[in-house]
Write a protein that holds these residues in place. Structure first.
Motif, short mmCIF file in Angstrom:
data_model
loop_
_atom_site.label_atom_id
_atom_site.label_comp_id
_atom_site.label_asym_id
_atom_site.label_seq_id
_atom_site.Cartn_x
_atom_site.Cartn_y
_atom_site.Cartn_z
N GLY A 17 -30.59 -28.17 3.77
CA GLY A 17 -31.69 -28.10 4.71
C GLY A 17 -32.02 -26.64 4.97
N TYR A 18 -32.32 -26.29 6.22
CA TYR A 18 -32.63 -24.90 6.53
C TYR A 18 -31.38 -24.05 6.76
CZ TYR A 18 -37.58 -26.00 6.77
OH TYR A 18 -38.85 -26.37 6.44
N GLY A 19 -30.21 -24.63 6.51
CA GLY A 19 -28.98 -23.86 6.64
C GLY A 19 -28.88 -22.73 5.64
N TRP A 20 -29.61 -22.83 4.53
CA TRP A 20 -29.50 -21.80 3.48
C TRP A 20 -30.00 -20.44 3.97
CZ3 TRP A 20 -33.47 -18.93 1.30
CH2 TRP A 20 -34.78 -19.35 1.58
N VAL A 21 -30.85 -20.42 5.02
CA VAL A 21 -31.43 -19.15 5.43
C VAL A 21 -30.39 -18.23 6.08
CG1 VAL A 21 -33.72 -20.18 5.73
CG2 VAL A 21 -32.18 -20.03 7.70
N SER A 22 -29.24 -18.79 6.46
CA SER A 22 -28.21 -17.95 7.09
C SER A 22 -27.23 -17.37 6.07
CB SER A 22 -27.43 -18.77 8.14
OG SER A 22 -26.77 -19.87 7.53
N ASN A 23 -27.25 -17.86 4.83
CA ASN A 23 -26.32 -17.33 3.82
C ASN A 23 -27.03 -17.03 2.50
OD1 ASN A 23 -26.80 -19.85 2.73
ND2 ASN A 23 -24.80 -20.69 3.28
N TRP A 24 -28.31 -16.67 2.56
CA TRP A 24 -29.10 -16.44 1.35
C TRP A 24 -28.57 -15.29 0.50
CZ3 TRP A 24 -31.38 -11.63 1.08
CH2 TRP A 24 -31.53 -10.93 2.29
N ARG A 25 -27.90 -14.31 1.12
CA ARG A 25 -27.42 -13.14 0.38
C ARG A 25 -26.42 -13.52 -0.72
NH1 ARG A 25 -28.29 -11.08 5.40
NH2 ARG A 25 -29.14 -8.97 5.61
N GLN A 26 -25.64 -14.57 -0.51
CA GLN A 26 -24.61 -14.93 -1.49
C GLN A 26 -25.20 -15.40 -2.82
OE1 GLN A 26 -22.72 -18.08 0.84
NE2 GLN A 26 -23.41 -19.60 -0.64
N HIS A 27 -26.50 -15.68 -2.83
CA HIS A 27 -27.14 -16.15 -4.06
C HIS A 27 -27.80 -15.03 -4.85
CE1 HIS A 27 -26.54 -20.28 -2.70
NE2 HIS A 27 -27.04 -19.92 -1.52
N LEU A 28 -27.74 -13.80 -4.33
CA LEU A 28 -28.37 -12.68 -5.02
C LEU A 28 -27.50 -12.20 -6.18
CD1 LEU A 28 -29.73 -10.51 -2.05
CD2 LEU A 28 -30.86 -12.37 -3.28
#
Length: 674
Positions: A228-239
């Motif tokens: 859901g919108y939880g990804w916006v708090s840990n987006w850096r780990q996908h860079l």
């Protein structure tokens, strides 16, 4: 006569627009690449309303959205980075929308071809995209579907925002039916998905989700499906590569789940993207009355340093100054009140004025000493000899070009509002408005005798005007595409114009007769300039080259290569020895005009250099960038002298007065006088 894929008859719509290729189909219609027969088969895009919906309500809603896109394009299409609406009509019981064709590829295709974006590339994208959105939001419109496929990088490197089919007026933020979702999964914020609400901050969320996709290569929808919108708090780990802490904080704020916690305006984002540069420290001492005789001579420094070399602010000799130093003392005593003047660590902005004239302004740090019995040591920046004196407002849309008359009295400006305005350069008052062009005015130039003004427009024409009366003299037709640039030879006999189709036309300025056409560039000619001796013509193009031509014969002398992107601006020094070029590769190149040899490359701008100008004495170069900065350079050494950051939008054009004392710059719909 019929499409081989779907069988639709390919009639020539309105006896003008001829479909030539299918570009795809969406929920509301089919899109075709077409030719405009009335404009020498110039490419355009036809959208045919063919909704894939069932039921009266759904059909009515689809029709409203299709019509809404036409209204938005009509409203917003004057921005150079939003497609222009060419026509909207009904034929054979079908609705059609015809719009400008954008030659380029969308950012999703660019991502697939070139790989993930780095931080610098994303910042440049943000500055360009936010500039477009500022206009959109200014018109109280919310796009609501910003994503990589709706952003096209045009052939000149600039971004174009497309697909306003679901945009909505800011004054009506809630959909008709509560719970309606609109936008694209992954890119649309919570308020759009849950209740159909949309705010300026909603577009900013979509912009940031787009940035994440381009930084990581991961579609936000993939993460949204799992978290859901939880990804916006840990987006850096996908860079795949790290970004700076400061830039990460900006994306964090843009990606907040609740819209109230995001940036609420474009200006707030730009302020964090372009923080003011720290001032370089140097020791200064402000003189007290006891250390200076009275009265103060006009050329005597009032601020000095205790060490060599001295740094001083000198009263201009032309100013009528009779103010004794005691006025300076009184001003400082008032600023440093009895309660604060003894404190160490006091931060303050000090402006020293004499007779109403601001001599210098700097941020100071009071370290010790009692005023006025002792001098006050301060940490300050070097004083600048460039001051912003006024901002001119009057145009209702983007200003493309400015020019100053040879006597230095009149300023001319050409704008996307289809007008040219004449101003009194000294007072800043508007003299008159010239109307006649049917589309954006891209370039203006004034003849050496100051009698004639030439203007080039994307209505494919050049107009000549009497500068004194504002009367239109004649219209020159001959270009088959946008006229991007105009220049007049030093003898006032020849007019030169560069066009979007890569050609350059030479005209007899007095008669309006077309002399010859120069072919050689493979793409859009953005800038032309003529050497002081009138022998050499220089042109800069989207094809990344600069060409030198013999103005008399029209023969090409040589081609200069070195820029890795569009050459947006060229200028020649007053002695005719040096050529300067500004490019979309963020650099300025300095060339030997006679030999074509590259002398040096000037780096420092963080965005495209769209304009360059050289002072009349040939010593100073000024450059304007798309991120709103102006840099002043020593032309001989290549040293950067100073950086001007008063503009909030890209600097489209620059002009320096004949006496070398006044600089004019334009951004958005304002003009600044320095």
């Amino acid at each position: 006569m019929f499409c081989s894929n779907c069988g639709v008859g390919l009639v020539v719509l309105r006896n003008r627009y001829r479909p030539i290729k299918s570009l795809g189909a969406g929920g509301f219609g089919k899109t075709y690449l077409a030719e405009d027969i009335d404009k020498l088969n110039q490419k355009c895009v036809i959208k045919q309303f063919a909704p894939q919906v069932q039921g009266t309500r759904e059909l009515q809603k689809a029709t409203e959205l299709f019509e809404q896109e036409a209204r938005r394009l009509e409203q917003l299409g004057e921005h150079p980075q939003i497609p222009t609406l060419l026509a909207y009509f009904k034929q054979d019981n079908r609705l059609y929308l015809v719009q400008q064709f954008i030659d380029g590829q969308n950012l999703l295709d660019e991502l697939k071809q070139q790989g993930i974006f780095n931080e610098q590339k994303i910042k440049e994208l943000l500055l360009d995209l936010l500039d477009i959105l500022k206009t959109v939001h200014h018109h109280k419109v919310i796009h609501r579907d910003i994503k990589p496929v709706n952003i096209i990088r045009r052939s000149d490197g600039k971004l174009v925002l497309i697909d306003f089919g679901i945009s909505k007026q800011l004054t009506a933020t809630v959909m008709t039916q509560v719970g309606t979702t609109i936008g694209s999964y992954g890119y649309a914020p919570l308020e759009q998905m849950q209740g159909g609400k949309a705010y300026p901050a909603s577009d900013l969320y979509s912009v940031s989700a787009t940035c994440f996709h381009l930084l990581s290569g991961i579609h936000p929808w993939q993460l949204w499906q799992r978290q859901g919108y939880g990804w916006v708090s840990n987006w850096r780990q996908h860079l795949q590569q790290p970004i700076s802490h400061a830039f990460g904080q900006i994306l964090d704020k843009l990606l907040q789940e609740e819209y109230q916690q995001r940036y609420q305006s474009i200006e707030q984002v730009l302020q964090d993207l372009n923080p003011p540069s720290p001032l370089p420290p140097t020791q200064l001492v402000i003189a007290t009355p006891s250390s200076r005789p009275s009265p103060l001579p006009p050329t005597q420094p009032i601020v000095t340093t205790p060490s060599s070399p001295p740094l001083s602010v000198t009263v201009p000799s032309q100013a009528q100054i009779s103010t004794p130093p005691v006025k300076l003392k009184a001003s400082l005593q008032k600023f440093f009140s009895p309660n604060t003047k003894r404190k160490k660590g006091l931060l303050a902005v000090v402006a020293i004025t004499v007779g109403g004239l601001v001599l210098t302004k700097f941020v100071s740090y009071v370290r010790y000493g009692l005023f006025p019995t002792n001098p006050i040591p301060v940490i300050a920046s070097k004083d600048s000899d460039v001051f912003l004196t006024k901002t001119l407002e009057g145009h209702s849309s983007l200003i493309r070009s400015v020019a100053i008359s040879p006597d230095g009295k009149t300023l001319a400006s050409g704008s996307d509002d289809k007008t040219i305005k004449l101003w009194n350069l000294k007072t800043g008052k508007q003299i008159r408005t010239l109307t006649g062009h049917s589309h954006w005015v891209f370039s203006v130039a004034i003849s050496p005798d100051g009698k004639t003004l030439a203007s080039g427009s994307i209505d494919d024409t050049i107009k000549l005007w009497n500068l004194e009366t504002g009367e239109q003299i004649r219209t020159l037709t001959g270009h088959s595409g946008d006229v991007n640039s105009v220049a007049i030879s030093p003898d006032g006999k020849t007019l030169v114009s560069g066009s979007i189709n890569g050609t350059i036309e030479l005209w007899n300025l007095e008669t309006g007769e077309q002399i010859r056409t120069l072919d050689g560039h493979s793409s859009n000619v953005y800038s032309v300039a003529i050497s002081p001796d009138g022998k050499t013509l220089v042109s800069g193009s989207v094809d990344k080259t600069i060409k030198l031509w013999n103005l008399k014969t029209g023969k090409e002398i040589r081609t200069l290569k070195g820029h890795s992107s569009t050459v947006f601006s060229v200028a020649i020094s007053p002695d005719g020895k040096t050529l300067v070029s500004g490019s979309g590769d963020n650099t300025i190149k300095v060339w030997n005009l006679e030999t074509g040899e590259q002398i040096r490359t000037l780096e420092g701008h963080s965005s495209s250099v769209d304009s360059v100008a050289i002072s009349p004495d040939g010593k100073t170069l000024v450059s304007g960038s798309r991120n709103g900065t102006i840099k002043v350079w020593n032309l001989e050494t290549g040293e950067q002298i100073r950086n001007l950051t008063e503009h909030s939008r890209g600097v489209n054009s620059l002009a320096i007065s004949p006496d070398g004392k006044t600089l004019v710059s334009s951004d958005g719909n304002t003009i600044k006088i320095w």
